[in-house]
Design a protein around this motif. Structure first.
Motif, short mmCIF file in Angstrom:
data_model
loop_
_atom_site.label_atom_id
_atom_site.label_comp_id
_atom_site.label_asym_id
_atom_site.label_seq_id
_atom_site.Cartn_x
_atom_site.Cartn_y
_atom_site.Cartn_z
N LEU A 131 30.79 36.17 40.40
CA LEU A 131 30.47 35.11 39.43
C LEU A 131 31.64 34.75 38.54
CD1 LEU A 131 26.89 36.29 38.37
CD2 LEU A 131 27.47 34.36 39.85
N ILE A 132 32.73 35.51 38.60
CA ILE A 132 33.87 35.10 37.77
C ILE A 132 34.76 34.09 38.50
CG2 ILE A 132 33.89 37.28 36.46
CD1 ILE A 132 36.42 38.09 37.91
N ARG A 133 34.43 33.83 39.76
CA ARG A 133 35.21 32.79 40.47
C ARG A 133 34.90 31.41 39.91
NH1 ARG A 133 33.52 33.80 46.50
NH2 ARG A 133 34.26 31.66 46.69
N ARG A 134 35.87 30.52 39.99
CA ARG A 134 35.62 29.13 39.61
C ARG A 134 34.63 28.52 40.59
NH1 ARG A 134 38.59 25.96 36.24
NH2 ARG A 134 38.06 24.16 37.53
N LEU A 135 33.77 27.65 40.09
CA LEU A 135 32.73 27.08 40.96
C LEU A 135 33.32 26.19 42.04
CD1 LEU A 135 29.82 26.26 38.49
CD2 LEU A 135 30.36 28.38 39.70
N ASP A 136 34.51 25.64 41.79
CA ASP A 136 35.07 24.70 42.77
C ASP A 136 36.03 25.38 43.75
OD1 ASP A 136 37.10 25.26 41.01
OD2 ASP A 136 37.25 23.21 40.20
N ASP A 137 36.10 26.71 43.74
CA ASP A 137 37.02 27.35 44.68
C ASP A 137 36.34 27.53 46.05
OD1 ASP A 137 35.34 29.54 44.65
OD2 ASP A 137 36.85 30.99 44.02
N THR A 138 37.14 27.89 47.04
CA THR A 138 36.61 28.18 48.37
C THR A 138 37.04 29.59 48.71
OG1 THR A 138 36.97 25.87 48.94
CG2 THR A 138 36.58 27.37 50.78
N HIS A 165 32.25 31.33 31.07
CA HIS A 165 33.28 32.29 31.47
C HIS A 165 34.65 31.85 30.96
CE1 HIS A 165 34.89 29.70 34.76
NE2 HIS A 165 33.66 29.24 34.78
N GLU A 166 35.47 32.83 30.73
CA GLU A 166 36.84 32.59 30.25
C GLU A 166 37.73 33.68 30.81
OE1 GLU A 166 38.94 30.64 28.35
OE2 GLU A 166 37.34 29.15 28.47
N PHE A 204 35.58 41.90 33.20
CA PHE A 204 36.31 42.49 34.31
C PHE A 204 37.77 42.53 33.89
CE2 PHE A 204 32.45 41.37 36.48
CZ PHE A 204 32.31 42.36 37.45
N VAL A 205 38.34 43.72 33.89
CA VAL A 205 39.67 43.91 33.34
C VAL A 205 40.60 44.43 34.42
CG1 VAL A 205 41.00 45.06 31.53
CG2 VAL A 205 38.60 44.50 31.12
N ASP A 259 52.96 43.79 35.42
CA ASP A 259 52.99 44.26 34.03
C ASP A 259 52.13 43.38 33.12
OD1 ASP A 259 54.47 41.97 33.94
OD2 ASP A 259 56.24 42.87 32.99
N LYS A 260 51.05 42.87 33.69
CA LYS A 260 50.12 42.03 32.89
C LYS A 260 48.77 42.72 32.71
CE LYS A 260 52.76 38.23 33.19
NZ LYS A 260 53.90 38.31 32.26
N LEU A 261 48.09 42.28 31.68
CA LEU A 261 46.70 42.70 31.47
C LEU A 261 45.85 41.44 31.58
CD1 LEU A 261 44.57 44.82 30.46
CD2 LEU A 261 45.08 44.01 28.15
N LYS A 262 44.94 41.44 32.57
CA LYS A 262 44.11 40.25 32.77
C LYS A 262 42.67 40.59 32.42
CE LYS A 262 44.07 36.38 35.93
NZ LYS A 262 44.38 35.85 37.25
N ILE A 263 42.07 39.76 31.57
CA ILE A 263 40.69 40.02 31.14
C ILE A 263 39.82 38.80 31.43
CG2 ILE A 263 39.21 40.70 29.21
CD1 ILE A 263 41.69 41.74 27.76
N PHE A 264 38.76 39.03 32.22
CA PHE A 264 37.76 37.99 32.48
C PHE A 264 36.55 38.31 31.61
CE2 PHE A 264 40.21 38.43 36.34
CZ PHE A 264 40.37 37.14 36.81
N TYR A 265 36.00 37.28 30.98
CA TYR A 265 34.79 37.46 30.16
C TYR A 265 33.69 36.56 30.68
CZ TYR A 265 31.61 36.26 26.30
OH TYR A 265 30.51 36.00 25.54
#
Lengths: 185, 278
Positions: free
Chosen positions: B205-212, B273-274, B75-76, B134-140
């Motif tokens: 599924l890219i969310r952290r498991l401990d978030d709400t 995930h990263e 997810f970019v 002005d950032k590029l965020k990449i989830f893998y």
């Protein structure tokens, strides 16, 4: 629940004593095969040709390992989901295959084939491929090299840790989902 | 306008692929430990113990946590004030190629008909979005096939409402049983269109498991589903126990008046995930 140390090739006596829930440490040679390799094995049988390994007393591991890094015989090597091999397993059991190793449920035909031909289905822990690779001391591709991770490998295992999921007496270990407790029944 | 050159993207993507596949993320490890403390079933505890040992060993040896290093899903988020010098999609694919080769990761992409392996882990599955800044965020994420096979999408009738959603999701997990390597994480997409529901289910599924979830009503629904699913008693690897899911994550968006789209994306316990911000 009992604990056994078994060696391949497996005999009817080896299998008949096992009950769902027993722990087995398996040593000897096992053969990796998953979707694409199974299709090719069945094609060979249909053509009346010889298989790349002897099915009599054999154990097949449903695995497609990751590449071996330098200094190790194999990469990560945990089980894949077994139901995809259910369309092939009964025929292989009828020809002497004694054990399959994977994860997840088997269908009725495969369970019946295990009862009819004194065979067993072992579970290995899914997602523990690094840990399981520690029990594989050697591995070589013996057929279908072009399939890459899906090639048939002869793996030498030492005390490979397994759990009997389906025994040859109709016993099964998996929990039956409690739909009522979950409020959907 | 900030310029980002593709070599930087390639290296960052390759590093993420290797790290995610060999180092169990801390949020997942914490969930294993939490489950270990709660479980009373011996077989459940034994599976969790093996998973923790596996994570330690993977970290030490740099072997992948699981031999199924998945299809590479990204997810970019491209900032409005970012200019990519070169082709972003090709850079992500090149980073995937590099990461899967250098990390000795299994390449699991193949032709659907001939089943011939593409040989290098690509094409990656890439979802693009645009954000301010002005950032590029990449989830893998490394998405394994066993759990993906247990995923489903459906179009419910609006009258079925929350009860219909709940029944469908819990039933899906019950039917999947031991197959997707429980304890799983369930990503749910509600709303949008047919394909959008599936996409937001995966994005959950890219969310952290401990978030709400920031919306307390959705957070309560996630909790309700988690509790219902865990009462199924499927447990780690299907051997029984109180930990069938580690977490339920839900995304909700508006949909057509006539529809109630629902997608259930099942993720195995090896939630690799990263993310990186360039």
């Amino acid at each position: 629940m009992a604990e056994f140390k078994l060696n391949t090739p497996l005999t009817d006596e080896d299998i008949a004593q096992l009950k769902a829930g027993d722990v087995v440490f398996l040593s000897g040679h096992i053969y990796s095969a998953r979707d694409a390799a199974h299709k090719k094995l069945i094609d060979l049988l249909d053509a009346g040709k010889e298989l790349p390994f002897d099915l009599k007393g054999a154990a097949v591991y449903y695995v497609g390992p990751s590449p071996a890094p330098p200094g190790r015989p194999i990469g990560s090597a945990g089980p894949t989901t077994s139901y995809r091999m259910d369309s092939y397993a009964p025929r292989l059991h009828s020809l002497g295959l004694k054990a399959t190793i994977g994860k997840g449920k088997r269908n009725d035909e495969t369970r019946k084939a295990m009862e009819d031909h004194t065979a067993v289905y072992f579970g290995a822990t899914g997602g523990a491929g690094a840990l399981l690779s520690n029990s594989i001391v050697d591995s070589k591709v013996i057929a279908f090299d072009d399939l890459g991770p899906e090639a048939v490998r002869e793996m030498t295992v030492k005390d490979f840790p397994l759990l009997v999921i389906n025994d040859c007496h109709g016993g099964e270990l998996y929990a039956v989902p409690d739909r009522k407790a979950a409020g959907i029944e | 306008m900030r310029t980002i050159k593709t070599p930087e993207i390639i290296d960052a993507v390759a590093a993420m692929c290797i790290k995610a596949n060999t180092e169990l993320p801390d949020d997942v490890r914490a969930k294993f430990e939490e489950a270990m403390a709660k479980e009373t079933s011996e077989s459940a505890k034994e599976v969790l113990r093996q998973l923790l040992e596996n994570a330690d060993l993977a970290m030490e040896t740099k072997l992948p946590l699981c031999q199924d290093c998945g299809l590479a899903v990204f997810f970019v988020e491209v900032g409005d004030d970012v200019r990519i010098e070169g082709n972003l999609r090709e850079a992500i694919n090149e980073g995937t190629r590099k990461g899967y080769a250098d990390g000795f990761l299994r390449k699991s992409a193949c032709d659907p008909f001939t089943r011939v392996n593409t040989g290098d882990g690509t094409p990656a599955i890439i979802h693009l979005d645009f954000t301010p800044g002005d950032k590029l965020k990449i989830f893998y994420m490394a998405k394994g096939g066993g759990s993906e096979n247990m995923s489903r999408a459906t179009m419910l009738a609006p009258a079925q409402g929350w009860e219909g959603i709940k029944e469908y999701v819990v039933n899906r997990v019950a039917e999947a049983g031991p197959n997707p390597c429980p304890p799983t994480i369930i990503g749910i997409g509600i709303g949008g269109t047919f394909e959008h529901a599936a996409k937001i289910a995966k994005k959950s599924l890219i969310r952290r498991l401990d978030d709400t979830h920031p919306d307390p009503e959705i957070a309560a629904k996630e909790q309700e589903l988690e509790e219902a699913i865990n009462k199924l008693g499927i447990g780690p690897m299907g051997l029984g126990g109180s930990t069938t899911v580690l977490s339920v994550k839900m995304s909700v968006e508006p949909c057509h008046l006539a529809s109630l789209p629902l997608a259930v994306n099942v993720q195995c316990h090896s939630q690799r995930h990263e993310e990186v911000e360039l």
